[in-house]
Design an enzyme around this catalytic site. Structure first.
Site, mmCIF file in Angstrom:
data_model
loop_
_atom_site.group_PDB
_atom_site.id
_atom_site.type_symbol
_atom_site.label_atom_id
_atom_site.label_comp_id
_atom_site.label_asym_id
_atom_site.label_seq_id
_atom_site.Cartn_x
_atom_site.Cartn_y
_atom_site.Cartn_z
ATOM 1 N N ARG A 40 0.874 -1.185 0.000
ATOM 2 C CA ARG A 40 0.000 0.000 0.000
ATOM 3 C C ARG A 40 0.906 1.229 0.000
ATOM 4 O O ARG A 40 1.540 1.539 1.001
ATOM 5 C CB ARG A 40 -0.868 -0.017 1.257
ATOM 6 N N SER A 109 -12.671 -3.010 0.896
ATOM 7 C CA SER A 109 -12.797 -2.320 2.187
ATOM 8 C C SER A 109 -14.256 -2.012 2.444
ATOM 9 O O SER A 109 -14.918 -1.397 1.597
ATOM 10 C CB SER A 109 -12.060 -0.974 2.158
ATOM 11 N N LYS A 138 -5.051 6.497 8.907
ATOM 12 C CA LYS A 138 -5.885 6.881 7.771
ATOM 13 C C LYS A 138 -7.112 7.624 8.286
ATOM 14 O O LYS A 138 -7.732 7.187 9.260
ATOM 15 C CB LYS A 138 -6.324 5.611 7.017
HETATM 16 N N1 3NM Z 1 -8.258 1.154 6.256
HETATM 17 P P1 3NM Z 1 -3.370 1.025 11.453
HETATM 18 S S1 3NM Z 1 -8.361 1.774 8.705
HETATM 19 C C1 3NM Z 1 -5.887 1.422 5.648
HETATM 20 O O1 3NM Z 1 -11.262 1.246 8.140
HETATM 21 C C2 3NM Z 1 -6.983 1.468 6.612
HETATM 22 O O2 3NM Z 1 -10.944 0.596 6.094
HETATM 23 C C3 3NM Z 1 -9.109 1.286 7.277
HETATM 24 O O3 3NM Z 1 -3.794 1.398 9.961
HETATM 25 C C4 3NM Z 1 -10.546 1.029 7.166
HETATM 26 O O4 3NM Z 1 -3.173 -0.449 11.498
HETATM 27 C C5 3NM Z 1 -6.859 1.812 7.952
HETATM 28 O O5 3NM Z 1 -2.060 1.745 11.617
HETATM 29 C C6 3NM Z 1 -5.590 2.183 8.664
HETATM 30 O O6 3NM Z 1 -4.435 1.537 12.370
HETATM 31 C C7 3NM Z 1 -5.000 1.013 9.389
#
Ligand code: 3NM
Length: 212
Positions: A40, A109, A138
């Site tokens: 990503r 997603s 994000k």
């Molecule tokens: N997608 P971390 S949350 C890329 O809710 C992504 O669809 C999400 O990063 C969604 O593991 C997210 O650092 C970020 O929290 C995930």
């Protein structure tokens, strides 16, 4: 066709603003035992992304690991990845399926039950679901979904569920217990001082986690 996930850990290599490049992150995740890796790298120009994807493909093949490319059907095909992961604003599943065929995985997603149902009906091979918890990686535009929403989703959807967003070593077990087939993580692993060691210890923890 639902994807048989090779691991409870879906490790996402996202270089973000960090000091390590995408391929270096993938190498370290694989060293730590990750067998399902997503590349990503949203800010990358297409050429740099493809170069990284080809190297990640070589590395994942060496380890017998699956490679999924985020967002980009074209790059996924060009590097011969195992699949592509799409968000709600990316190509619709039907269009992506026409391009990637049946042998490659499409993950979507999703952030609520309706999106997950539509992804399943549309022919996704797995659904991402999140954000599970608060995350600063994000700006998802969604409040944390929490474990109850995951349990409700599990009752409704038979596709593999990959839970994402704020998942860490110390809450991963409860996410699996609530019904996720795998946990996806970015910052917990990519910002670890030793990515391979963090991956290894997480996998040990997940191995000893009971399912539902
Ligand atoms: N997608 P971390 S949350 C890329 O809710 C992504 O669809 C999400 O990063 C969604 O593991 C997210 O650092 C970020 O929290 C995930």
């Amino acid at each position: 066709m639902s994807l048989a996930l090779p691991s409870r850990l879906y490790a996402i290599a996202d270089p973000g603003e960090g000091p390590r490049g995408a391929t270096e992150i993938v190498r370290r995740l694989l060293d730590g035992g990750a067998r399902l890796v997503q590349l990503r790298w949203k800010s990358a120009p297409s050429r740099a992304l493809l170069a990284a994807a080809l190297e990640c493909r070589r590395l994942t093949r060496e380890q017998g690991a699956l490679l999924v490319v985020n967002d980009r059907v074209d790059v996924s095909l060009a590097c011969d990845a195992d699949g592509v992961h799409l968000g709600q604003e990316d190509l619709p599943i039907a269009a992506a399926r026409r391009l990637v065929g049946d042998r490659r995985t499409i993950g979507i997603s999703t952030h609520d039950l309706g999106q997950a149902r539509r992804a399943a009906e549309g022919g996704a091979d797995y659904v991402g679901f999140g954000p599970m918890f608060a995350t600063s990686t994000k700006a998802t535009g969604y409040a944390p979904r929490g474990l109850d929403a995951l349990r409700a989703l599990r009752r409704e959807v038979s596709l593999p569920i990959v839970a994402i967003g704020g998942v860490r070593a110390d809450n991963a077990a409860e996410v699996i217990a609530a019904g996720a087939d795998a946990v996806a993580m970015i910052s917990e692993l990519t910002s670890a001082p030793d990515i391979a060691a963090a991956t290894r210890s997480l996998l040990d923890r997940l191995d000893s986690t009971r399912r539902r």
